[in-house]
Every structure is written in structure tokens, then in C-alpha cells.
Design an enzyme around this catalytic site. Structure first.
Site, PDB file in Angstrom:
ATOM      1  N   ASN A  88     -40.612  -3.566  -6.059  1.00 24.19           N
ATOM      2  CA  ASN A  88     -40.618  -2.279  -6.762  1.00 24.19           C
ATOM      3  C   ASN A  88     -39.481  -2.313  -7.773  1.00 24.19           C
ATOM      4  O   ASN A  88     -38.317  -2.166  -7.405  1.00 24.19           O
ATOM      5  CB  ASN A  88     -40.418  -1.151  -5.732  1.00 24.19           C
ATOM      6  CG  ASN A  88     -40.260   0.204  -6.384  1.00 24.19           C
ATOM      7  OD1 ASN A  88     -40.486   0.349  -7.585  1.00 24.19           O
ATOM      8  ND2 ASN A  88     -39.870   1.195  -5.586  1.00 24.19           N
TER       9      ASN A  88
ATOM     10  N   LYS B 258     -38.787  -0.288 -10.022  1.00 28.76           N
ATOM     11  CA  LYS B 258     -38.308   1.062 -10.379  1.00 28.76           C
ATOM     12  C   LYS B 258     -38.181   1.192 -11.911  1.00 28.76           C
ATOM     13  O   LYS B 258     -38.956   0.578 -12.628  1.00 28.76           O
ATOM     14  CB  LYS B 258     -36.998   1.382  -9.649  1.00 28.76           C
ATOM     15  CG  LYS B 258     -37.126   1.143  -8.131  1.00 28.76           C
ATOM     16  CD  LYS B 258     -36.013   1.750  -7.343  1.00 28.76           C
ATOM     17  CE  LYS B 258     -36.176   1.354  -5.875  1.00 28.76           C
ATOM     18  NZ  LYS B 258     -35.246   2.049  -4.994  1.00 28.76           N
TER      19      LYS B 258
ATOM     20  N   HIS C 274     -43.317   7.131  -2.462  1.00 22.56           N
ATOM     21  CA  HIS C 274     -41.967   6.572  -2.313  1.00 22.56           C
ATOM     22  C   HIS C 274     -40.973   7.718  -2.093  1.00 22.56           C
ATOM     23  O   HIS C 274     -41.132   8.811  -2.657  1.00 22.56           O
ATOM     24  CB  HIS C 274     -41.602   5.777  -3.568  1.00 22.56           C
ATOM     25  CG  HIS C 274     -40.363   4.963  -3.400  1.00 22.56           C
ATOM     26  ND1 HIS C 274     -39.103   5.526  -3.499  1.00 22.56           N
ATOM     27  CD2 HIS C 274     -40.182   3.662  -3.100  1.00 22.56           C
ATOM     28  CE1 HIS C 274     -38.203   4.580  -3.282  1.00 22.56           C
ATOM     29  NE2 HIS C 274     -38.824   3.441  -3.038  1.00 22.56           N
TER      30      HIS C 274
ATOM     31  N   GLU D 244     -38.162   8.316  -3.264  1.00 25.61           N
ATOM     32  CA  GLU D 244     -37.558   8.857  -4.492  1.00 25.61           C
ATOM     33  C   GLU D 244     -38.491   9.864  -5.153  1.00 25.61           C
ATOM     34  O   GLU D 244     -38.046  10.841  -5.755  1.00 25.61           O
ATOM     35  CB  GLU D 244     -37.189   7.706  -5.449  1.00 25.61           C
ATOM     36  CG  GLU D 244     -35.991   6.928  -4.916  1.00 25.61           C
ATOM     37  CD  GLU D 244     -35.866   5.502  -5.419  1.00 25.61           C
ATOM     38  OE1 GLU D 244     -36.568   5.108  -6.361  1.00 25.61           O
ATOM     39  OE2 GLU D 244     -35.055   4.759  -4.824  1.00 25.61           O
TER      40      GLU D 244
ATOM     41  N   GLU E 168     -39.980   2.824   5.089  1.00 17.65           N
ATOM     42  CA  GLU E 168     -38.706   2.704   4.378  1.00 17.65           C
ATOM     43  C   GLU E 168     -37.772   3.826   4.818  1.00 17.65           C
ATOM     44  O   GLU E 168     -37.839   4.943   4.271  1.00 17.65           O
ATOM     45  CB  GLU E 168     -38.942   2.819   2.869  1.00 17.65           C
ATOM     46  CG  GLU E 168     -39.880   1.771   2.308  1.00 17.65           C
ATOM     47  CD  GLU E 168     -39.646   1.574   0.821  1.00 17.65           C
ATOM     48  OE1 GLU E 168     -39.335   0.446   0.426  1.00 17.65           O
ATOM     49  OE2 GLU E 168     -39.720   2.556   0.063  1.00 17.65           O
TER      50      GLU E 168
ATOM     51  N   GLY F 291     -31.479   1.204  -0.941  1.00 17.29           N
ATOM     52  CA  GLY F 291     -30.432   1.067  -1.949  1.00 17.29           C
ATOM     53  C   GLY F 291     -29.028   1.254  -1.408  1.00 17.29           C
ATOM     54  O   GLY F 291     -28.078   1.385  -2.179  1.00 17.29           O
TER      55      GLY F 291
ATOM     56  N   SER G 192     -33.043  -2.083   1.691  1.00 19.97           N
ATOM     57  CA  SER G 192     -32.001  -3.109   1.643  1.00 19.97           C
ATOM     58  C   SER G 192     -32.440  -4.422   2.280  1.00 19.97           C
ATOM     59  O   SER G 192     -31.631  -5.132   2.893  1.00 19.97           O
ATOM     60  CB  SER G 192     -30.699  -2.590   2.275  1.00 19.97           C
ATOM     61  OG  SER G 192     -30.225  -1.469   1.538  1.00 19.97           O
TER      62      SER G 192
ATOM     63  N   GLY H 120     -36.737  -3.378  -3.261  1.00 22.29           N
ATOM     64  CA  GLY H 120     -36.219  -2.725  -4.458  1.00 22.29           C
ATOM     65  C   GLY H 120     -35.236  -3.630  -5.180  1.00 22.29           C
ATOM     66  O   GLY H 120     -35.613  -4.539  -5.914  1.00 22.29           O
TER      67      GLY H 120
HETATM   68  C1  PEP Z   1     -37.266   0.725  -2.362  1.00 20.35           C
HETATM   69  O1  PEP Z   1     -36.777   1.550  -3.119  1.00 20.35           O
HETATM   70  O2  PEP Z   1     -38.496   0.687  -2.162  1.00 20.35           O
HETATM   71  C2  PEP Z   1     -36.358  -0.195  -1.711  1.00 20.35           C
HETATM   72  C3  PEP Z   1     -36.749  -0.768  -0.612  1.00 20.35           C
HETATM   73  O3  PEP Z   1     -35.136  -0.371  -2.301  1.00 20.35           O
HETATM   74  P1  PEP Z   1     -33.950  -1.364  -1.827  1.00 20.35           P
HETATM   75  O4  PEP Z   1     -34.631  -2.667  -1.440  1.00 20.35           O
HETATM   76  O5  PEP Z   1     -33.105  -1.510  -3.022  1.00 20.35           O
HETATM   77  O6  PEP Z   1     -33.290  -0.733  -0.668  1.00 20.35           O
END
Ligand code: PEP
Length: 252
Positions: A9, A11, A98, A100, A169, A175, A213, A234
Site C-alpha cells: 500500500n 498510500k 483501511h 486511515e 491491521e 506506521g 509495521s 505500508g
Molecule cells: C498500512 O497502512 O496498511 C500498513 C500496514 O502500514 P505500515 O506497514 O507502515 O505499518
């Protein structure tokens, strides 16, 4: 269609040349050593989808994804992008719900139900996200929170289940550099599978991805869990070497 999936992703990152460069680096690494049995999905911002889809065309196991789609089919919805448009631009997957988008754009279960319908109509494979907040985990309501978020998929007709992908998630892991432990993730993935399987046999084979993460150091331990079928990545998906290493992290 493989049941192991690693999806990046991106973003709201990468201008046009950066996106083409990142995709090119990922493809070079994949060419150097094939990863059989794993679908690799690149989900760039909307404006890069057709270019990235062009780069991936004709390749086995690599697909373009979108990060969202409109809940409407077409018409006077300024600024929106329909699932059908994404399909015609070359997308095969679409990330929906998601955290966000739930947090910043107030997406709710009613809207996500419509987005799922639009995705299936357009023959896009949804990656439907769910995950509890830190307060919900600390307060012990994480299973209930995820169950509520899954209402749009739990209500789907059984025939759609073969195309559905779930991404768990935990919001506190996205993040933040703080990953769920393999045991914590496995516990929730098993719960999700059991919950979705309760009245639909098809649900037993749904790929359930972990996100939050996930990186090239922790992916192998996560992917070794029986109910973790890959990752939604991400930050680490913006580094070609890390992302491809994550895709290589399934047990052999
Ligand atoms: C995401 O936003 O889908 C995600 C998993 O981000 P990150 O890997 O940066 O935690």
C-alpha cells in the site's frame, strides 16, 4: 490466483517517475528469483495505476491494486473514482476500509458494504481491512471491534467469498514500528476465520493478511503462523528490497 498474498500500500507517496522506478526495481528483484505461489500486489495512488499495470502486464503473479474506490457506480460525484474505472485502468485488487479511511474520511459499514458491491460488480478482488484501536485492545474489546468492522463482509453472498481477501491491521501497529506479536496476530486471524466460516464453508480458504509495521525482519515469524496468509505492507513497500524480501518470507 494464489492464496498467499503480499500487497504494498503505497498510500499518497511517489510522483510519476518515482512510482515507475519503484515498480521497476521490484520487478527486477522478482525477475532475479521467482516467488512461486505468492501473488504480489502493488497499490499505487490512483493516477499511477494504468502505468504500473502496463509494467506488470503479461507477468504471472503480479497485480495492480487501488487503495479505495467510490461507493457509487457513476455520475455526478466530483473527484470520485469508480471500481469500473479502476478495472479498466488495469487494477485487479482494491483495498477497502483501511483504518486511515475509516478514521480520516469517516467511512462506515454502510458505505463499505456499497464499496464491496461495486468492487465485485467490477470484478475487482477486495482486500477488506479491519483492526482494533489501542484502547479497544487494552480494554479487551478487540474481538468485538473487529467483528463489528467485518459486518459488511459477513453479510456477503457465499459466491463472493472465493474472491475476498481480509487484512487484519491493528491500528496501534500501523506506521508505529510496533508490530503485533505472531501469537497476537494468529489469535485474531483464527478468530476472523472462525467468525466468517460460521455459516459459509467458502470462508475457510479466505486469505487473511497481517498489516502493521510488518517488515523484512518480522515477516517470516508472522507468515509461519497457520492463519496468516501474507501481508498488507505500508512503509516497507516503498523500499523494493524490503518489500520483495517480505514476499520471500513464507515458510517453504
Ligand atoms: C498500512 O497502512 O496498511 C500498513 C500496514 O502500514 P505500515 O506497514 O507502515 O505499518
Amino acid at each position: 490466483m494464489n492464496s498467499k498474498i503480499v500487497a504494498g500500500n503505497w498510500k499518497m507517496n511517489c510522483d510519476r517517475s518515482e512510482a515507475a522506478r519503484l515498480a521497476g526495481e521490484i520487478l527486477d528483484l522478482l525477475d532475479a528469483q521467482d516467488i512461486p505461489g505468492v501473488d504480489v500486489v502493488l497499490a499505487p495512488p490512483y493516477v499511477h495505476i494504468s502505468e504500473i499495470a502496463g509494467l506488470l502486464e503479461g507477468r504471472r503473479g503480479t497485480f495492480t491494486g487501488a487503495q479505495n474506490c467510490s461507493m457509487h457506480q457513476k455520475g455526478a460525484y466530483t473527484g470520485e473514482i469508480s471500481a469500473q474505472m479502476l478495472k479498466s485502468a488495469g487494477a485487479r485488487y482494491v483495498i477497502l476500509g483501511h483504518s486511515e479511511r475509516r478514521r480520516d474520511f469517516h467511512e462506515n459499514n454502510g458505505q463499505l458494504t456499497q464499496k464491496l458491491e461495486r468492487a465485485f460488480e467490477a470484478d475487482l478482488r477486495p482486500i477488506f481491512c479491519c483492526g482494533e484501536s489501542l484502547d479497544e485492545r487494552d480494554g479487551g474489546s478487540h474481538f468485538d471491534a473487529v467483528k463489528t468492522q467485518l459486518e459488511p463482509v459477513a453479510g456477503l453472498p457465499a459466491e463472493f467469498f472465493s474472491k475476498l481477501v481480509i487484512a487484519y491491521e491493528p491500528v496501534w501497529a500501523i506506521g508505529t514500528g510496533r508490530t503485533a506479536t505472531p501469537d497476537q496476530a494468529q489469535e485474531m486471524h483464527a478468530f476472523i476465520r472462525k467468525h466468517l466460516s460460521s455459516d459459509k464453508d467458502h470462508a475457510a480458504g479466505i486469505p487473511i493478511l497481517y498489516g502493521g509495521s510488518c517488515n523484512d525482519s518480522n515477516a517470516a515469524a508472522l507468515f509461519a503462523q497457520p492463519d496468516i496468509n501474507g501481508g498488507l505492507i505500508g512503509g516497507a513497500s516503498l523500499k523494493a528490497g524490503s518489500f520483495v524480501q517480505i514476499a520471500r518470507s513464507f515458510p517453504s
